[in-house]
Design a protein around this motif. Structure first.
Motif, PDB file in Angstrom:
ATOM      1  N   GLU A 144       0.823  -1.204   0.000  1.00 49.37           N
ATOM      2  CA  GLU A 144       0.000   0.000   0.000  1.00 49.37           C
ATOM      3  C   GLU A 144       0.863   1.262   0.000  1.00 49.37           C
ATOM      4  OE1 GLU A 144      -3.462   2.106   2.744  1.00 49.37           O
ATOM      5  OE2 GLU A 144      -3.023  -0.029   2.964  1.00 49.37           O
ATOM      6  N   ALA A 145       1.949   1.244   0.787  1.00 49.26           N
ATOM      7  CA  ALA A 145       2.836   2.401   0.859  1.00 49.26           C
ATOM      8  C   ALA A 145       3.506   2.653  -0.483  1.00 49.26           C
ATOM      9  CB  ALA A 145       3.881   2.204   1.947  1.00 49.26           C
ATOM     10  N   LYS A 146       3.952   1.589  -1.141  1.00 48.45           N
ATOM     11  CA  LYS A 146       4.613   1.749  -2.435  1.00 48.45           C
ATOM     12  C   LYS A 146       3.631   2.249  -3.478  1.00 48.45           C
ATOM     13  CE  LYS A 146       7.638  -0.601  -5.719  1.00 48.45           C
ATOM     14  NZ  LYS A 146       8.331  -1.870  -6.058  1.00 48.45           N
ATOM     15  N   ALA A 147       2.410   1.755  -3.430  1.00 47.39           N
ATOM     16  CA  ALA A 147       1.389   2.204  -4.375  1.00 47.39           C
ATOM     17  C   ALA A 147       1.106   3.686  -4.185  1.00 47.39           C
ATOM     18  CB  ALA A 147       0.112   1.385  -4.197  1.00 47.39           C
ATOM     19  N   ALA A 148       1.059   4.118  -2.921  1.00 51.47           N
ATOM     20  CA  ALA A 148       0.810   5.534  -2.634  1.00 51.47           C
ATOM     21  C   ALA A 148       1.943   6.400  -3.162  1.00 51.47           C
ATOM     22  CB  ALA A 148       0.630   5.742  -1.140  1.00 51.47           C
ATOM     23  N   THR A 149       3.175   5.895  -3.011  1.00 57.02           N
ATOM     24  CA  THR A 149       4.333   6.643  -3.513  1.00 57.02           C
ATOM     25  C   THR A 149       4.304   6.763  -5.032  1.00 57.02           C
ATOM     26  OG1 THR A 149       5.683   5.902  -1.643  1.00 57.02           O
ATOM     27  CG2 THR A 149       6.845   6.694  -3.580  1.00 57.02           C
ATOM     28  N   GLU A 150       3.947   5.669  -5.696  1.00 61.62           N
ATOM     29  CA  GLU A 150       3.869   5.691  -7.158  1.00 61.62           C
ATOM     30  C   GLU A 150       2.763   6.634  -7.627  1.00 61.62           C
ATOM     31  OE1 GLU A 150       5.723   4.399  -9.500  1.00 61.62           O
ATOM     32  OE2 GLU A 150       7.116   3.584  -8.042  1.00 61.62           O
ATOM     33  N   ALA A 151       1.635   6.634  -6.926  1.00 61.34           N
ATOM     34  CA  ALA A 151       0.528   7.514  -7.295  1.00 61.34           C
ATOM     35  C   ALA A 151       0.928   8.977  -7.118  1.00 61.34           C
ATOM     36  CB  ALA A 151      -0.700   7.186  -6.450  1.00 61.34           C
ATOM     37  N   ASP A 152       1.662   9.263  -6.043  1.00 62.02           N
ATOM     38  CA  ASP A 152       2.100  10.635  -5.806  1.00 62.02           C
ATOM     39  C   ASP A 152       3.099  11.063  -6.862  1.00 62.02           C
ATOM     40  OD1 ASP A 152       2.073  12.975  -3.918  1.00 62.02           O
ATOM     41  OD2 ASP A 152       4.207  12.528  -3.871  1.00 62.02           O
ATOM     42  N   ARG A 153       3.980  10.174  -7.236  1.00 61.91           N
ATOM     43  CA  ARG A 153       4.968  10.500  -8.268  1.00 61.91           C
ATOM     44  C   ARG A 153       4.277  10.789  -9.605  1.00 61.91           C
ATOM     45  NH1 ARG A 153       7.856   6.221  -7.725  1.00 61.91           N
ATOM     46  NH2 ARG A 153       9.237   7.119  -6.153  1.00 61.91           N
ATOM     47  N   THR A 154       3.271  10.001  -9.924  1.00 61.60           N
ATOM     48  CA  THR A 154       2.516  10.208 -11.155  1.00 61.60           C
ATOM     49  C   THR A 154       1.774  11.544 -11.121  1.00 61.60           C
ATOM     50  OG1 THR A 154       2.237   7.828 -11.483  1.00 61.60           O
ATOM     51  CG2 THR A 154       0.700   9.276 -12.632  1.00 61.60           C
ATOM     52  N   LEU A 155       1.174  11.838  -9.974  1.00 60.44           N
ATOM     53  CA  LEU A 155       0.443  13.100  -9.822  1.00 60.44           C
ATOM     54  C   LEU A 155       1.369  14.290  -9.993  1.00 60.44           C
ATOM     55  CD1 LEU A 155      -2.049  14.752  -9.060  1.00 60.44           C
ATOM     56  CD2 LEU A 155      -1.482  14.344  -6.645  1.00 60.44           C
ATOM     57  N   ALA A 178     -13.936  26.709 -10.167  1.00 59.49           N
ATOM     58  CA  ALA A 178     -15.216  26.034  -9.950  1.00 59.49           C
ATOM     59  C   ALA A 178     -15.944  25.822 -11.277  1.00 59.49           C
ATOM     60  CB  ALA A 178     -16.078  26.853  -8.994  1.00 59.49           C
ATOM     61  N   THR A 179     -15.827  26.778 -12.184  1.00 61.01           N
ATOM     62  CA  THR A 179     -16.448  26.652 -13.502  1.00 61.01           C
ATOM     63  C   THR A 179     -15.813  25.531 -14.306  1.00 61.01           C
ATOM     64  OG1 THR A 179     -17.011  29.011 -13.554  1.00 61.01           O
ATOM     65  CG2 THR A 179     -16.914  27.875 -15.673  1.00 61.01           C
ATOM     66  N   MET A 180     -14.502  25.386 -14.219  1.00 60.50           N
ATOM     67  CA  MET A 180     -13.794  24.360 -14.996  1.00 60.50           C
ATOM     68  C   MET A 180     -13.915  22.967 -14.391  1.00 60.50           C
ATOM     69  SD  MET A 180     -10.283  26.262 -16.321  1.00 60.50           S
ATOM     70  CE  MET A 180      -9.522  26.299 -14.693  1.00 60.50           C
ATOM     71  N   LYS A 181     -14.204  22.880 -13.102  1.00 61.38           N
ATOM     72  CA  LYS A 181     -14.170  21.592 -12.403  1.00 61.38           C
ATOM     73  C   LYS A 181     -15.013  20.496 -13.065  1.00 61.38           C
ATOM     74  CE  LYS A 181     -14.809  19.468  -7.865  1.00 61.38           C
ATOM     75  NZ  LYS A 181     -15.171  19.712  -6.444  1.00 61.38           N
ATOM     76  N   PRO A 182     -16.254  20.766 -13.486  1.00 59.83           N
ATOM     77  CA  PRO A 182     -17.037  19.683 -14.101  1.00 59.83           C
ATOM     78  C   PRO A 182     -16.450  19.157 -15.404  1.00 59.83           C
ATOM     79  CG  PRO A 182     -18.451  21.512 -13.424  1.00 59.83           C
ATOM     80  CD  PRO A 182     -17.040  22.000 -13.340  1.00 59.83           C
ATOM     81  N   TYR A 183     -15.555  19.889 -16.011  1.00 60.23           N
ATOM     82  CA  TYR A 183     -14.967  19.498 -17.286  1.00 60.23           C
ATOM     83  C   TYR A 183     -13.588  18.845 -17.111  1.00 60.23           C
ATOM     84  CZ  TYR A 183     -18.621  22.597 -18.995  1.00 60.23           C
ATOM     85  OH  TYR A 183     -19.838  23.204 -19.253  1.00 60.23           O
ATOM     86  N   ALA A 184     -13.089  18.845 -15.894  1.00 58.51           N
ATOM     87  CA  ALA A 184     -11.754  18.304 -15.608  1.00 58.51           C
ATOM     88  C   ALA A 184     -11.854  16.854 -15.141  1.00 58.51           C
ATOM     89  CB  ALA A 184     -11.078  19.143 -14.535  1.00 58.51           C
ATOM     90  N   PRO A 185     -10.768  16.100 -15.248  1.00 57.10           N
ATOM     91  CA  PRO A 185     -10.774  14.750 -14.675  1.00 57.10           C
ATOM     92  C   PRO A 185     -10.975  14.847 -13.167  1.00 57.10           C
ATOM     93  CG  PRO A 185      -8.855  15.120 -16.075  1.00 57.10           C
ATOM     94  CD  PRO A 185      -9.484  16.447 -15.872  1.00 57.10           C
ATOM     95  N   PRO A 186     -11.541  13.815 -12.542  1.00 57.06           N
ATOM     96  CA  PRO A 186     -11.720  13.856 -11.086  1.00 57.06           C
ATOM     97  C   PRO A 186     -10.364  13.932 -10.390  1.00 57.06           C
ATOM     98  CG  PRO A 186     -12.175  11.661 -11.950  1.00 57.06           C
ATOM     99  CD  PRO A 186     -12.045  12.570 -13.132  1.00 57.06           C
ATOM    100  N   PRO A 187     -10.267  14.724  -9.322  1.00 62.78           N
ATOM    101  CA  PRO A 187      -8.978  14.827  -8.619  1.00 62.78           C
ATOM    102  C   PRO A 187      -8.629  13.501  -7.967  1.00 62.78           C
ATOM    103  CG  PRO A 187     -10.716  15.875  -7.356  1.00 62.78           C
ATOM    104  CD  PRO A 187     -11.329  15.508  -8.674  1.00 62.78           C
ATOM    105  N   PRO A 188      -7.352  13.214  -7.803  1.00 62.35           N
ATOM    106  CA  PRO A 188      -6.940  11.978  -7.137  1.00 62.35           C
ATOM    107  C   PRO A 188      -7.303  12.008  -5.667  1.00 62.35           C
ATOM    108  CG  PRO A 188      -5.056  13.384  -7.558  1.00 62.35           C
ATOM    109  CD  PRO A 188      -6.212  14.026  -8.238  1.00 62.35           C
ATOM    110  N   PRO A 189      -7.432  10.847  -5.027  1.00 63.59           N
ATOM    111  CA  PRO A 189      -7.773  10.800  -3.606  1.00 63.59           C
ATOM    112  C   PRO A 189      -6.781  11.608  -2.764  1.00 63.59           C
ATOM    113  CG  PRO A 189      -7.910   8.609  -4.575  1.00 63.59           C
ATOM    114  CD  PRO A 189      -7.288   9.496  -5.611  1.00 63.59           C
ATOM    115  N   GLY A 190      -7.312  12.396  -1.861  1.00 61.74           N
ATOM    116  CA  GLY A 190      -6.461  13.162  -0.957  1.00 61.74           C
ATOM    117  C   GLY A 190      -6.089  14.541  -1.438  1.00 61.74           C
TER     118      GLY A 190
END
Length: 281
Positions: free
Chosen positions: A3-14, A164-176
């Motif tokens: 889980e920790a490694k997955a979180a690190t990889e997700a953060d690096r991608t973000l 706020a106007t752009m938010k519905p057109y953007a990809p969903p933000p990552p968790p956290g």
């Protein structure tokens, strides 16, 4: 994968996505043309003087870092996006400002504890996704009794409403990940810093933007130059109906915020929060 490694990889991608996003368009030109006064305002609010060691976090192309260096401080400007730092170097050279430029993540600054007299950020740190982590880093690298200084767009102001106007057109933000304009709420920043600061001074101010001949000109300028807006349009590029809808909404937003009846140039007042504090001893 743990889980920790997955979180690190997700953060690096973000962070890689953020770095790429801010390299889109021409943010250095936008900052210089639309909000050149914000950096000097922050520098003055922080009381930056000759001999101080100053860190500008998420500095972009140096809107605040360069004025701090010209005031005589020993300045380090950091940003996640090397293209912005390179643009800043060129501007600094033209203005005769000497300072250091370092690529760095606002949530993991490469500095020792208490290394700086002043730590500041001008509409920059608000875009780091994890607010508590970046607030903790601001405080960590500031010396006891040193000053923290921030300018951030408010949720209720024009740029906050644009996001706020752009938010519905953007990809969903990552968790956290938290919304950037929260940094423009005094209580949110106070909660991030908690009892680790004193002498907090916060006030909402506006910057007048009157460069655009029409609301549509504003929209088209941001579509061409502002990384977050470019990224949102790329997300919906295959859906012409959604592109048209966002076109209309951004122009409407600018029209509502402008002192114009479409027969005169649009003038907008963009609200921001200016907050300074001292790190507790």
């Amino acid at each position: 994968m743990t889980e920790a490694k997955a979180a690190t990889e997700a953060d690096r991608t973000l962070k890689a996505k953020h770095r790429k996003m801010w390299a889109l368009g021409d943010y250095p030109a936008l900052a210089a043309q639309l909000i050149p006064d914000l950096g000097p305002i922050l520098v003055r609010a922080c009381g930056v003087t000759s001999g101080q060691r100053v860190l500008d976090v998420a500095a972009g192309s140096g809107n605040a870092a360069i004025p701090a260096a010209l005031a005589g401080a020993d300045v380090v400007a950091t940003d996640l996006t090397p293209e912005l730092l390179e643009a800043g170097r060129q501007v600094a050279e033209k203005q005769g400002a000497e300072l250091q430029w370092r690529e760095a993540d606002a949530e993991a600054l490469p500095f020792e504890d208490g290394e700086f007299d002043t730590v500041m950020s001008c509409v920059g740190i608000m875009f780091a996704p994890h607010h508590q982590a970046s607030a903790d880093e601001l405080l960590r690298v500031c010396r006891a009794g040193g000053r923290i200084g921030l300018i951030n767009w408010t949720p209720e102001g024009f740029i906050g409403r644009m996001f706020a106007t752009m938010k519905p057109y953007a990809p969903p933000p990552p968790p956290g990940a938290q919304p950037p304009p929260l940094w423009g709420q005094e209580q949110h920043v106070r909660a991030l810093f908690a009892d680790r600061v004193t002498d907090v001074a916060a006030r909402r101010q506006t910057v007048r933007v009157d460069r655009f001949e029409s609301p549509e000109a504003f929209r088209d300028y941001f579509k061409a130059n502002y990384g977050p807006t470019i990224a949102v349009y790329r997300n919906i590029a295959e859906d012409p109906a959604r592109v048209d809808a966002l076109d209309r909404e951004l122009a409407t937003l600018a029209r509502q915020a402008s002192n114009t009846d479409d027969t005169a140039p649009a003038a907008m007042d963009w609200e921001y929060l200016l907050l300074t504090a001292r790190k507790t001893a």
